[in-house]
Design an enzyme around this catalytic site. Sequence first.
Site, PDB file in Angstrom:
ATOM      1  N   GLU A 171     -18.071   6.391   1.193  1.00  0.00           N
ATOM      2  CA  GLU A 171     -19.494   6.645   1.041  1.00  0.00           C
ATOM      3  C   GLU A 171     -20.182   6.306   2.358  1.00  0.00           C
ATOM      4  O   GLU A 171     -21.180   6.896   2.734  1.00  0.00           O
ATOM      5  CB  GLU A 171     -20.016   5.738  -0.086  1.00  0.00           C
ATOM      6  CG  GLU A 171     -21.311   6.195  -0.679  1.00  0.00           C
ATOM      7  CD  GLU A 171     -22.358   5.102  -0.699  1.00  0.00           C
ATOM      8  OE1 GLU A 171     -23.515   5.425  -0.899  1.00  0.00           O
ATOM      9  OE2 GLU A 171     -22.011   3.941  -0.502  1.00  0.00           O
TER      10      GLU A 171
ATOM     11  N   ARG B  63     -25.061  10.958  -3.770  1.00  0.00           N
ATOM     12  CA  ARG B  63     -25.080  10.430  -2.388  1.00  0.00           C
ATOM     13  C   ARG B  63     -24.977  11.576  -1.356  1.00  0.00           C
ATOM     14  O   ARG B  63     -24.288  11.454  -0.331  1.00  0.00           O
ATOM     15  CB  ARG B  63     -23.936   9.437  -2.138  1.00  0.00           C
ATOM     16  CG  ARG B  63     -23.932   8.232  -3.040  1.00  0.00           C
ATOM     17  CD  ARG B  63     -25.124   7.315  -2.793  1.00  0.00           C
ATOM     18  NE  ARG B  63     -24.940   6.049  -3.468  1.00  0.00           N
ATOM     19  CZ  ARG B  63     -25.245   5.829  -4.745  1.00  0.00           C
ATOM     20  NH1 ARG B  63     -25.788   6.789  -5.484  1.00  0.00           N
ATOM     21  NH2 ARG B  63     -25.056   4.647  -5.283  1.00  0.00           N
TER      22      ARG B  63
ATOM     23  N   SER C  83     -21.496  -0.177  -1.174  1.00  0.00           N
ATOM     24  CA  SER C  83     -20.284   0.491  -1.670  1.00  0.00           C
ATOM     25  C   SER C  83     -19.613   1.226  -0.510  1.00  0.00           C
ATOM     26  O   SER C  83     -20.261   2.008   0.181  1.00  0.00           O
ATOM     27  CB  SER C  83     -20.634   1.544  -2.717  1.00  0.00           C
ATOM     28  OG  SER C  83     -21.279   0.960  -3.805  1.00  0.00           O
TER      29      SER C  83
HETATM   30  N1  EPU Z   1     -15.540  -2.715 -12.157  1.00  0.00           N
HETATM   31  C1  EPU Z   1     -14.333  -3.372 -12.256  1.00  0.00           C
HETATM   32  N2  EPU Z   1     -14.151  -4.506 -11.522  1.00  0.00           N
HETATM   33  C2  EPU Z   1     -15.135  -5.028 -10.750  1.00  0.00           C
HETATM   34  C3  EPU Z   1     -16.373  -4.366 -10.659  1.00  0.00           C
HETATM   35  C4  EPU Z   1     -16.548  -3.204 -11.370  1.00  0.00           C
HETATM   36  O1  EPU Z   1     -13.445  -2.938 -12.965  1.00  0.00           O
HETATM   37  O2  EPU Z   1     -14.905  -6.061 -10.127  1.00  0.00           O
HETATM   38  C5  EPU Z   1     -15.728  -1.481 -12.950  1.00  0.00           C
HETATM   39  C6  EPU Z   1     -16.394  -1.777 -14.272  1.00  0.00           C
HETATM   40  O3  EPU Z   1     -15.835  -0.933 -15.250  1.00  0.00           O
HETATM   41  C7  EPU Z   1     -17.825  -1.374 -14.052  1.00  0.00           C
HETATM   42  C8  EPU Z   1     -17.633  -0.211 -13.112  1.00  0.00           C
HETATM   43  O4  EPU Z   1     -16.549  -0.580 -12.265  1.00  0.00           O
HETATM   44  O5  EPU Z   1     -18.429  -1.019 -15.241  1.00  0.00           O
HETATM   45  C9  EPU Z   1     -18.838   0.138 -12.301  1.00  0.00           C
HETATM   46  O6  EPU Z   1     -19.245  -0.998 -11.540  1.00  0.00           O
HETATM   47  P1  EPU Z   1     -20.778  -1.176 -11.079  1.00  0.00           P
HETATM   48  O7  EPU Z   1     -21.682  -1.056 -12.247  1.00  0.00           O
HETATM   49  O8  EPU Z   1     -20.856  -2.433 -10.276  1.00  0.00           O
HETATM   50  O9  EPU Z   1     -21.085   0.083 -10.213  1.00  0.00           O
HETATM   51  P2  EPU Z   1     -20.256   0.966  -9.180  1.00  0.00           P
HETATM   52  O10 EPU Z   1     -19.927   2.261  -9.812  1.00  0.00           O
HETATM   53  O11 EPU Z   1     -19.103   0.179  -8.638  1.00  0.00           O
HETATM   54  C10 EPU Z   1     -22.397   2.149  -8.248  1.00  0.00           C
HETATM   55  C11 EPU Z   1     -23.020   2.413  -6.923  1.00  0.00           C
HETATM   56  C12 EPU Z   1     -23.748   1.180  -6.420  1.00  0.00           C
HETATM   57  C13 EPU Z   1     -24.797   0.781  -7.445  1.00  0.00           C
HETATM   58  C14 EPU Z   1     -24.099   0.509  -8.777  1.00  0.00           C
HETATM   59  C15 EPU Z   1     -25.088   0.185  -9.883  1.00  0.00           C
HETATM   60  C16 EPU Z   1     -21.608   4.096  -5.867  1.00  0.00           C
HETATM   61  C17 EPU Z   1     -20.623   4.387  -4.784  1.00  0.00           C
HETATM   62  N3  EPU Z   1     -22.000   2.830  -5.969  1.00  0.00           N
HETATM   63  O12 EPU Z   1     -21.355   1.180  -8.041  1.00  0.00           O
HETATM   64  O13 EPU Z   1     -24.416   1.536  -5.229  1.00  0.00           O
HETATM   65  O14 EPU Z   1     -25.492  -0.393  -7.025  1.00  0.00           O
HETATM   66  O15 EPU Z   1     -23.380   1.695  -9.176  1.00  0.00           O
HETATM   67  O16 EPU Z   1     -25.771   1.325 -10.229  1.00  0.00           O
HETATM   68  O17 EPU Z   1     -22.009   5.005  -6.594  1.00  0.00           O
HETATM   69  C18 EPU Z   1     -24.152   1.640  -2.870  1.00  0.00           C
HETATM   70  O18 EPU Z   1     -24.221   2.858  -2.981  1.00  0.00           O
HETATM   71  O19 EPU Z   1     -23.995   1.070  -1.754  1.00  0.00           O
HETATM   72  C19 EPU Z   1     -24.220   0.806  -4.069  1.00  0.00           C
HETATM   73  C20 EPU Z   1     -24.070  -0.517  -4.030  1.00  0.00           C
END
Ligand code: EPU
Length: 339
Positions: free
Chosen positions: A335, A163, A236
């Site tokens: 972010e 990012r 995010s």
């Molecule tokens: N998780 C929890 N509880 C929850 C949700 C998630 O414990 O309620 C944990 C789980 O272990 C899950 C992990 O968090 O495996 C990761 O969650 P998720 O796959 O939803 O992805 P993220 O790391 O939270 C990132 C990006 C998103 C992108 C998703 C999918 C960032 C800051 N965010 O989120 O990007 O859509 O991966 O690739 O890197 C954005 O940048 O605005 C955005 C939405």
Amino acid sequence: MIRRFQDYDLSPRNTFRMRAKCALYLEYDSVADLEALDFDALPRPLLSIGEGSNLLFTRDFPGTVLCSKISYVKFFDLGLDEVPVSAGAGVKFDDLCARMCAEGLWGLENLSLIPGTAGAAAVQNIGAYGVEFKDIASGVSCYDIEKRCKCSFKVEECAYGYRDSFFKRPQNKERYIITGVLLRLSRSIRPRLDYGALRTFFPDGDPDSPQAVREAVVRTRREKLPDPLEIGSAGSFFKNPVVPREHYEAIVRAEGDVKVPHYDLPDGTVKIPAAWMIDRLGFKGRRHGGAAVHEKQPLVIINATGEASARDILALEQEICAAVEQRFGIRLHPEVEHI
Ligand code: EPU
């Protein structure tokens, strides 16, 4: 053509729907419009926005907000595997994804349904489901305000990180306006399904069209993320922190039996999902005034009532940061850009 609006209300121009005004708001349709613009006469500072989907306006903006409506999409199918695609900075990124997937071109499908424009994607190095903008980009076209000329950067010159990019550096922010992006998409079958549960959508083997992957990504995002038409947010709110391996191991010990989700990075450091930490601290659904932590994806702060103030959102941000720091010894970084 350039459209100018003085003392302009930005609430329809940011997805958090914060009420804030700017001294001047300019929309332009072409690079020629930028070439004709007298930048010295504009109220400063300058701020380029796309759809305002990664911004939090915390107060009125004293300068000029510039918004690109440059909206061409061209692709050059020379019968080779690699298909160069160029798009204007003002093109909605998901419209580009939809169009290229419908053409059977691979590359953008994992980035489906991300709000924002092509220009903003290049600033932010947007990413989802294991793919980042930099992975499918070959270059970025700009207008250089300082030298008053067009210029371009190869993807290697854009200093892309998580990012992050060259365009986010303070000295470049008011210098370069992104006018277009150049992508390299592919005709051959290239599904990337290694992130999370994406592969479970295809129990009978790999999909043979980018459209099928797009549909899986769209379904996943719709399940977890708020519908931007109904609820204000900026996606995010925090970045996922990266810590030394020893720090991650200390968290594993401290959390006892619970499995700590993480991604091992090539340099030996470890990325821990901020969503997991925020969830573990019981923040899902937590409210502050009109702002709330999203129930389904706690990395997202929402404007729950439609009337949240920046103060409400900042208070929730601080509460989360303090709690995460106290429990896990990690300082979260937003972010979302605070303006
Ligand atoms: N998780 C929890 N509880 C929850 C949700 C998630 O414990 O309620 C944990 C789980 O272990 C899950 C992990 O968090 O495996 C990761 O969650 P998720 O796959 O939803 O992805 P993220 O790391 O939270 C990132 C990006 C998103 C992108 C998703 C999918 C960032 C800051 N965010 O989120 O990007 O859509 O991966 O690739 O890197 C954005 O940048 O605005 C955005 C939405």
